[in-house]
Motif scaffolding. Structure first.
Motif, PDB file in Angstrom:
ATOM      1  N   GLU A 225       0.831  -1.213   0.000  1.00 24.68           N
ATOM      2  CA  GLU A 225       0.000   0.000   0.000  1.00 24.68           C
ATOM      3  C   GLU A 225       0.863   1.259   0.000  1.00 24.68           C
ATOM      4  OE1 GLU A 225      -3.898  -0.144   2.246  1.00 24.68           O
ATOM      5  OE2 GLU A 225      -2.960  -1.925   3.101  1.00 24.68           O
ATOM      6  N   VAL A 226       1.947   1.234   0.765  1.00 28.05           N
ATOM      7  CA  VAL A 226       2.855   2.391   0.798  1.00 28.05           C
ATOM      8  C   VAL A 226       3.447   2.633  -0.596  1.00 28.05           C
ATOM      9  CG1 VAL A 226       4.959   3.352   1.815  1.00 28.05           C
ATOM     10  CG2 VAL A 226       3.366   2.038   3.240  1.00 28.05           C
ATOM     11  N   ASN A 227       3.907   1.556  -1.271  1.00 31.10           N
ATOM     12  CA  ASN A 227       4.440   1.665  -2.653  1.00 31.10           C
ATOM     13  C   ASN A 227       3.435   2.353  -3.564  1.00 31.10           C
ATOM     14  OD1 ASN A 227       6.639   0.104  -1.979  1.00 31.10           O
ATOM     15  ND2 ASN A 227       5.860  -1.788  -2.906  1.00 31.10           N
ATOM     16  N   ALA A 228       2.201   1.844  -3.527  1.00 35.50           N
ATOM     17  CA  ALA A 228       1.172   2.327  -4.448  1.00 35.50           C
ATOM     18  C   ALA A 228       0.860   3.798  -4.192  1.00 35.50           C
ATOM     19  CB  ALA A 228      -0.089   1.476  -4.298  1.00 35.50           C
ATOM     20  N   ILE A 229       0.662   4.148  -2.943  1.00 38.41           N
ATOM     21  CA  ILE A 229       0.258   5.525  -2.620  1.00 38.41           C
ATOM     22  C   ILE A 229       1.404   6.493  -2.904  1.00 38.41           C
ATOM     23  CG2 ILE A 229      -0.536   7.046  -0.750  1.00 38.41           C
ATOM     24  CD1 ILE A 229      -2.059   4.510   0.332  1.00 38.41           C
ATOM     25  N   SER A 230       2.635   6.053  -2.694  1.00 36.02           N
ATOM     26  CA  SER A 230       3.796   6.899  -3.041  1.00 36.02           C
ATOM     27  C   SER A 230       3.815   7.174  -4.550  1.00 36.02           C
ATOM     28  CB  SER A 230       5.093   6.211  -2.617  1.00 36.02           C
ATOM     29  OG  SER A 230       5.100   5.979  -1.223  1.00 36.02           O
ATOM     30  N   MET A 231       3.566   6.151  -5.346  1.00 35.94           N
ATOM     31  CA  MET A 231       3.555   6.324  -6.802  1.00 35.94           C
ATOM     32  C   MET A 231       2.385   7.226  -7.240  1.00 35.94           C
ATOM     33  SD  MET A 231       2.200   5.204  -9.945  1.00 35.94           S
ATOM     34  CE  MET A 231       1.618   3.515  -9.982  1.00 35.94           C
ATOM     35  N   ILE A 232       1.214   7.034  -6.636  1.00 33.45           N
ATOM     36  CA  ILE A 232       0.038   7.850  -6.986  1.00 33.45           C
ATOM     37  C   ILE A 232       0.314   9.322  -6.711  1.00 33.45           C
ATOM     38  CG2 ILE A 232      -2.364   8.352  -6.326  1.00 33.45           C
ATOM     39  CD1 ILE A 232      -2.487   5.207  -5.660  1.00 33.45           C
ATOM     40  N   THR A 233       0.925   9.619  -5.571  1.00 35.36           N
ATOM     41  CA  THR A 233       1.169  11.026  -5.233  1.00 35.36           C
ATOM     42  C   THR A 233       2.236  11.647  -6.148  1.00 35.36           C
ATOM     43  OG1 THR A 233       2.710  10.423  -3.449  1.00 35.36           O
ATOM     44  CG2 THR A 233       0.412  10.744  -2.838  1.00 35.36           C
ATOM     45  N   LEU A 234       3.170  10.828  -6.617  1.00 32.41           N
ATOM     46  CA  LEU A 234       4.128  11.341  -7.616  1.00 32.41           C
ATOM     47  C   LEU A 234       3.418  11.687  -8.928  1.00 32.41           C
ATOM     48  CD1 LEU A 234       7.296   9.076  -7.180  1.00 32.41           C
ATOM     49  CD2 LEU A 234       7.163  11.570  -6.893  1.00 32.41           C
ATOM     50  N   LEU A 235       2.518  10.818  -9.363  1.00 31.29           N
ATOM     51  CA  LEU A 235       1.727  11.096 -10.573  1.00 31.29           C
ATOM     52  C   LEU A 235       0.901  12.369 -10.398  1.00 31.29           C
ATOM     53  CD1 LEU A 235       0.429   7.539 -11.548  1.00 31.29           C
ATOM     54  CD2 LEU A 235       1.804   9.024 -13.011  1.00 31.29           C
ATOM     55  N   GLN A 236       0.355  12.537  -9.196  1.00 28.47           N
ATOM     56  CA  GLN A 236      -0.490  13.710  -8.959  1.00 28.47           C
ATOM     57  C   GLN A 236       0.264  15.020  -9.111  1.00 28.47           C
ATOM     58  OE1 GLN A 236      -2.710  12.688  -5.152  1.00 28.47           O
ATOM     59  NE2 GLN A 236      -4.219  13.814  -6.346  1.00 28.47           N
TER      60      GLN A 236
END
Length: 459
Positions: A225-236
């Motif tokens: 979950e940490v991996n995914a949310i870190s990547m999502i916030t970079l995309l944002q």
């Protein structure tokens, strides 16, 4: 017809902006289905005329709940759930609006044509109002704008395999094309936020007992979950105009990433589920696949951290993620948690679950309704008509007995497949009546659904 009205009066009516109920009288115009008047007084005097008058006394009068994460599975997997059974379960639990997820039905809601198939399947079957999420899968970026125009409330994608072949997960590369397509649209992108990386992946359970809940918990570490949310916030950072939303957050270790993203001004919202707030991995018996969901239910200390994040506003809302299947797929006989379908049957029990747990944590009914009605309506783009008892809003309301106690049993399951992780639990709070746009959708005092027909609309 337009002169008909419903008048509900009570000593404990939850009005917007308040954490505690107060005396009030609400009038709903049956012709329009909208709340036409609110007086902050309790009256035992019926106005007469073509009025249905209900005195709730000291029972609570609450806005209908909006469950923004439900898998209704029809068409294609209607033996798992369907519009008829799923929405009956909803209104029996005080949910007047559900928003249906794009996967587990066949076809999934990934094209305009598939949305039409789903809407046709739902016609005449809905006891609650029903909205639809669209789906983002590899290669369907050209379909997204037409789905927005047709009224889908947003789009769901997976960053890890979804479990059904019709709904493959997307890569970071895929997401750039989809987010470019969506960034000028009035919509939201929802993420199943678990993602494997070189350093963390779904763990092999080789050599471990597949009937032990701890084996399953070990297999889906919080790092996913940490991996995914870190990547999502970079995309944002690149697509700042597009709101992104984390579905069913279970990992408390991802909370610092979410707080950091918010502090940078990113438009990120987050939901968690009844099961992450009301169950703990420490108490789950082995050989009980009904407790399996992805991401998993985690430890008691993790649960406490989720509650703190909900109370401080880091987590915006609470949903069911009702994700049912047929009992054979749950592997009850083998007790094999690892190979069982992941999903928890809960539709209709959320308000009682949260109320029971909240009483231990000093949380008010106003906070619960904010998380399960007001914020979920806002998340699904429905905040101009749902989630509040306010003049001009839909007359969706429930009469609820906060003091009633019951033991969860199969007889109370209105959803299709009669098993749940909550069976046997002692809960507080029971829905007496549910009204949809001023009309009775469920009435426990009159044999539940006796004499009623479905009046839900497709939103």
């Amino acid at each position: 017809m337009s002169n008909q009205s419903l008048v509900v009066t009570g000593q404990n009516v939850l009005l917007p902006g308040s954490d505690q109920p107060q005396p009030a009288t609400i009038t709903v115009d049956i012709g329009t289905g909208k709340i036409s008047d609110i007086q902050t007084v309790y009256t035992q005097q019926s106005p007469g005329g073509e009025t249905t008058f209900i005195d709730a006394g000291d029972k609570f009068v609450l806005p209908g709940l909006v469950d923004a994460h439900v898998h209704l599975n029809e068409p294609g997997r209607t033996d798992w759930e369907g519009f008829w059974t799923g929405t009956r379960a909803a209104v029996a639990g005080g949910i007047t609006t559900v928003v249906d997820m794009p996967l587990n039905s066949i076809p999934p809601t990934t094209t305009l044509q598939n949305l039409e198939i789903k809407r046709q399947s739902a016609q005449g079957q809905c006891w609650a109002d029903v909205g639809f999420w669209g789906g983002v899968i590899p290669g369907n970026q050209a379909d997204l704008k037409s789905l927005v125009a047709a009224g889908v409330k947003g789009f769901k994608c997976f960053l890890i395999e979804s479990g059904v072949e019709e709904f493959p997960c997307v890569s970071e590369h895929d997401l750039h094309t989809h987010m470019q397509e969506l960034q000028d649209q009035s919509t939201v992108l929802l993420f199943h936020a678990e993602m494997e990386s070189d350093s963390s992946s779904v763990q092999s359970h080789e050599g471990r007992d597949p009937t032990e809940y701890q084996t399953f918990l070990f297999s889906r570490p919080q790092e996913l979950e940490v991996n995914a949310i870190s990547m999502i916030t970079l995309l944002q950072e690149k697509y700042r105009s597009l709101r992104c939303h984390i579905v069913h957050l279970s990992a408390s270790s991802a909370l610092p990433v979410i707080r950091a993203a918010r502090s940078r001004g990113l438009n990120l919202t987050v939901e968690t589920c009844f099961h992450y707030l009301c169950l703990s991995a420490d108490d789950i018996p082995n050989g009980r696949p009904e407790f399996k969901c992805c991401p998993p239910i985690r430890s008691e200390s993790n649960r406490d951290a989720l509650w703190e994040a909900l109370i401080d506003g880091t987590i915006d809302c609470v949903v069911s993620d009702h994700s049912p299947c047929v009992s054979e797929l749950k592997k009850f006989e083998e007790g094999d948690i690892m190979s069982a379908w992941g999903g928890i049957n809960s539709l209709g029990f959320g308000l009682s679950l949260l109320w029971t747990e909240s009483k231990k944590r000093g949380v008010s009914i106003g906070q619960i309704i904010r998380w399960t009605s007001e914020q979920t309506a806002k998340h699904a783009g429905l905040s101009s008509s749902k989630g509040h008892l306010s003049v001009g809003y839909d007359g969706d309301l429930i009469i609820w007995d906060p003091a009633a106690e019951f033991k969860v049993s199969k007889e109370q399951f209105h959803f299709k497949n009669k098993f749940s992780a909550y069976e046997g639990m002692l809960l507080n709070g029971v829905v007496q009546q549910t009204f949809l746009r001023g009309r009775v959708a469920y009435d426990r005092t009159q044999n539940g659904f006796g004499g009623l027909t479905p009046i839900g609309k497709l939103l």
